[in-house]
Motif scaffolding. Structure first.
Motif, short mmCIF file in Angstrom:
data_model
loop_
_atom_site.label_atom_id
_atom_site.label_comp_id
_atom_site.label_asym_id
_atom_site.label_seq_id
_atom_site.Cartn_x
_atom_site.Cartn_y
_atom_site.Cartn_z
N TRP A 147 -27.06 -26.04 -25.96
CA TRP A 147 -27.61 -24.94 -26.77
C TRP A 147 -26.70 -24.65 -27.97
CZ3 TRP A 147 -29.40 -20.43 -23.02
CH2 TRP A 147 -30.60 -20.81 -22.40
N GLN A 148 -27.30 -24.44 -29.11
CA GLN A 148 -26.56 -23.98 -30.28
C GLN A 148 -26.71 -22.48 -30.36
OE1 GLN A 148 -27.84 -26.14 -33.76
NE2 GLN A 148 -27.67 -28.12 -32.74
N ILE A 149 -25.59 -21.78 -30.22
CA ILE A 149 -25.63 -20.32 -30.02
C ILE A 149 -25.08 -19.58 -31.22
CG2 ILE A 149 -24.79 -18.43 -28.58
CD1 ILE A 149 -24.70 -20.38 -26.25
N THR A 150 -25.84 -18.57 -31.65
CA THR A 150 -25.35 -17.61 -32.63
C THR A 150 -25.03 -16.34 -31.86
OG1 THR A 150 -26.76 -18.53 -34.37
CG2 THR A 150 -25.87 -16.32 -34.73
N GLY A 151 -23.78 -15.93 -31.92
CA GLY A 151 -23.35 -14.82 -31.09
C GLY A 151 -22.50 -15.35 -29.95
N SER A 152 -22.82 -14.98 -28.73
CA SER A 152 -22.04 -15.43 -27.57
C SER A 152 -22.94 -15.52 -26.35
CB SER A 152 -20.88 -14.46 -27.30
OG SER A 152 -21.38 -13.17 -26.95
N GLN A 159 -26.85 -7.74 -20.53
CA GLN A 159 -26.87 -8.62 -21.70
C GLN A 159 -27.86 -9.76 -21.49
OE1 GLN A 159 -22.78 -9.84 -22.51
NE2 GLN A 159 -22.55 -8.13 -23.94
N VAL A 160 -28.56 -10.11 -22.59
CA VAL A 160 -29.59 -11.15 -22.52
C VAL A 160 -29.39 -12.12 -23.68
CG1 VAL A 160 -31.22 -9.57 -21.43
CG2 VAL A 160 -31.25 -9.83 -23.92
N MET A 161 -30.13 -13.25 -23.63
CA MET A 161 -30.07 -14.25 -24.70
C MET A 161 -31.49 -14.61 -25.12
SD MET A 161 -26.91 -16.69 -23.56
CE MET A 161 -26.85 -17.37 -25.21
N ALA A 162 -31.72 -14.59 -26.43
CA ALA A 162 -33.06 -14.83 -26.95
C ALA A 162 -33.16 -16.21 -27.58
CB ALA A 162 -33.42 -13.76 -27.99
N GLY A 163 -34.27 -16.90 -27.31
CA GLY A 163 -34.54 -18.15 -27.98
C GLY A 163 -34.77 -17.93 -29.46
N SER A 164 -34.46 -18.92 -30.29
CA SER A 164 -34.50 -18.74 -31.74
C SER A 164 -35.89 -18.38 -32.25
CB SER A 164 -33.99 -20.01 -32.43
OG SER A 164 -34.76 -21.15 -32.04
N TRP A 172 -35.07 -10.14 -33.91
CA TRP A 172 -33.87 -9.78 -33.15
C TRP A 172 -32.64 -10.50 -33.68
CZ3 TRP A 172 -36.64 -10.72 -27.82
CH2 TRP A 172 -37.47 -9.64 -27.53
N GLN A 173 -31.51 -9.82 -33.57
CA GLN A 173 -30.20 -10.38 -33.92
C GLN A 173 -29.21 -10.05 -32.81
OE1 GLN A 173 -29.54 -12.23 -36.60
NE2 GLN A 173 -31.58 -11.98 -37.52
N PRO A 174 -28.13 -10.85 -32.69
CA PRO A 174 -27.10 -10.51 -31.68
C PRO A 174 -26.61 -9.08 -31.89
CG PRO A 174 -26.71 -12.71 -32.55
CD PRO A 174 -27.80 -12.12 -33.38
N GLY A 175 -26.52 -8.34 -30.81
CA GLY A 175 -26.10 -6.94 -30.86
C GLY A 175 -27.25 -5.96 -30.81
N GLN A 188 -33.51 -1.59 -20.43
CA GLN A 188 -32.96 -1.83 -21.76
C GLN A 188 -31.85 -2.86 -21.65
OE1 GLN A 188 -31.78 1.94 -23.52
NE2 GLN A 188 -33.70 2.01 -24.69
N ALA A 189 -31.78 -3.72 -22.67
CA ALA A 189 -30.78 -4.78 -22.65
C ALA A 189 -30.26 -5.03 -24.05
CB ALA A 189 -31.39 -6.07 -22.08
N SER A 190 -29.06 -5.57 -24.12
CA SER A 190 -28.43 -5.90 -25.39
C SER A 190 -28.46 -7.42 -25.58
CB SER A 190 -26.98 -5.41 -25.41
OG SER A 190 -26.30 -5.86 -26.56
N ILE A 191 -28.83 -7.86 -26.77
CA ILE A 191 -28.87 -9.30 -27.06
C ILE A 191 -27.47 -9.79 -27.39
CG2 ILE A 191 -29.79 -11.09 -28.58
CD1 ILE A 191 -32.27 -9.40 -28.96
N ALA A 192 -26.90 -10.60 -26.49
CA ALA A 192 -25.55 -11.13 -26.70
C ALA A 192 -25.56 -12.30 -27.68
CB ALA A 192 -24.94 -11.58 -25.37
N GLY A 193 -26.62 -13.12 -27.64
CA GLY A 193 -26.68 -14.28 -28.51
C GLY A 193 -28.09 -14.79 -28.68
#
Length: 422
Positions: A147-152, A159-164, A172-175, A188-193
């Motif tokens: 995976w190529q990750i923006t953020g972490s 914390q969650v991770m969203a597909g591009s 959505w953006q990290p944070g 509720q969740a925060s997008i880590a990457g």
């Protein structure tokens, strides 16, 4: 004693030819040693490299079906679920140490801002204690290392991770903080990457497994498990066992069960978990076996050609040397020396020179193998103890084969012809 004095005198003569024989053996044994060392260690290296393909075993509830995309499951065909509390059992099977990573998945559809969001619950970087007491750290951070990750990577319970593509759709953006809702409640969740996978996963939102279970009202349940295991390439026995293990004889069954075939590991996973059907991911498992087999074949061919070239070089050099010493050999025959004694003398001389060249080539070959390992695989090559005796045998055979033309010349040489100049 006289024999060894003759050997010593012979080695001090024709120094240039002796050096060329030693150099020929050195080059051949250097290349062969490096190829042999890499070939014996290449299985683990190739397995590590092919880890980027992801899991090679997928565990589903019995009755579930795998659709074209290995990361999606036809949930309508499912007849149940897997139990999260049984996942540590994966580290209790016979081939537990071959299981490198695994991660559970649970799909649920939630809404955010009135729009549907495909949610996948999983472990990102999960620590647990197996029933054997072993501490295990596993999750998709290893299974999805491409995976190529923006953020972490996500690390917290919220914390969650969203597909591009999903992130682009929602902006959505990290944070960012997102709200996910189902008929069972909302979180509720925060997008880590934000990640880019190059597959349909780019349209999904990956969340901690507990969060997905809460949204789906399925506590302790898992929809599927992906397993990454180090396996042995399939052969005819493994193919038959994969179709129907009951067709094997007792001896065949024991051989198959105690070999790290992907089908035998999948079979043992079925035994360790209830309501589970473990299946090899064929496009990954088959690719590993094909690539590994072709890699070993190429290295074997290179090693064989190297020693064939060395044998041809020795044949020319030793034959030329013997022809230059034909009068000496003829005189020895005239004085009563037997053919086997003369052949033994020439072979011993050649073996002595080959020993020097072989030792130098072996040392250089070990160094070359390490260079290949670091350049190709990014790590050193583990030198197996069997490499040294195998190389000794290869050099012995090479010298014997290389000396055959000169031996044939010696046996046909007539003292009268060479001593009288005919």
């Amino acid at each position: 004693m006289f024999f060894w004095r003759m050997i010593g005198r012979a080695l001090r003569r024709q120094v240039s030819k002796r050096l060329m024989i030693a150099a020929t053996i050195m080059l051949g044994s250097c290349l062969t040693t490096s190829m042999l060392a890499v070939m014996l260690d290449v299985s683990d290296k190739v397995q590590a490299e092919l880890g980027s393909f992801g899991a090679n075993i997928q565990v589903l509830p019995q009755g579930a079906s795998i659709v074209s995309d290995m990361y999606e499951v036809d949930s309508s065909a499912s007849t149940g679920s897997l139990r999260e509390d049984e996942l540590p059992n994966l580290k209790t099977i016979f081939w537990a140490h071959n299981i490198e990573d695994f991660a559970p998945f649970l799909n649920v559809t939630a809404t955010s801002g009135g729009q549907a969001v495909p949610v996948v619950g999983t472990w990102f970087d999960h620590s647990m204690t197996a029933t054997t007491g072993e501490q295990v750290v596993t999750g998709i951070d290893n299974l999805r290392d491409w995976w190529q990750i923006t953020g972490s990577w996500a690390s917290g319970d919220d914390q969650v991770m969203a597909g591009s593509r999903l992130a682009s759709q929602f902006g959505w953006q990290p944070g960012d903080t997102v709200t996910l809702a189902t008929e069972n409640g909302e979180v509720q969740a925060s997008i880590a990457g934000v990640f880019q996978s190059g597959s349909d996963e780019d349209k999904q939102l990956f969340v901690p497994l507990a969060m997905a279970q809460q949204l789906a009202a399925r506590p302790g349940e898992v929809g599927r498990v992906e397993v990454r295991a180090i396996t042995t390439p399939n052969n005819e026995l493994a193919e038959r066992a994969a179709r129907d293990p009951s067709t094997l004889s007792i001896d065949e069954w024991e051989t198959w069960y105690c070999t790290a075939y992907v089908s035998s590991i999948a079979y043992q996973i079925d035994e360790a978990m209830s309501n589970a059907a473990a299946k090899p991911v064929r496009q990954v498992a088959d690719t590993e076996g094909v690539i590994l087999g072709k890699t070993q074949l190429i290295m074997s061919v290179v090693a064989i050609f190297a020693m064939v070239a060395a044998a041809l070089g020795i044949a020319n050099l030793v034959t030329a040397s013997v022809m230059e010493r034909s009068k000496e050999v003829g005189l020895m025959k005239a004085l009563g020396a037997r053919n086997k004694s003369i052949v033994g003398l020439i072979l011993t001389e050649t073996f002595a020179v080959a020993l020097i060249g072989g030792l130098a080539g072996f040392g250089l070959g070990i160094g070359l193998a390490q260079l290949v390992g670091h350049l190709v695989f990014g790590s050193g090559i583990t030198i197996r103890p069997i490499v040294a005796p195998l190389m000794a045998l290869v050099i012995l055979l090479t010298v014997v084969v290389g000396c055959l033309p000169s031996m044939r010349y010696l046996l046909r040489l007539q003292p009268a012809q060479v001593l009288h100049g005919r």
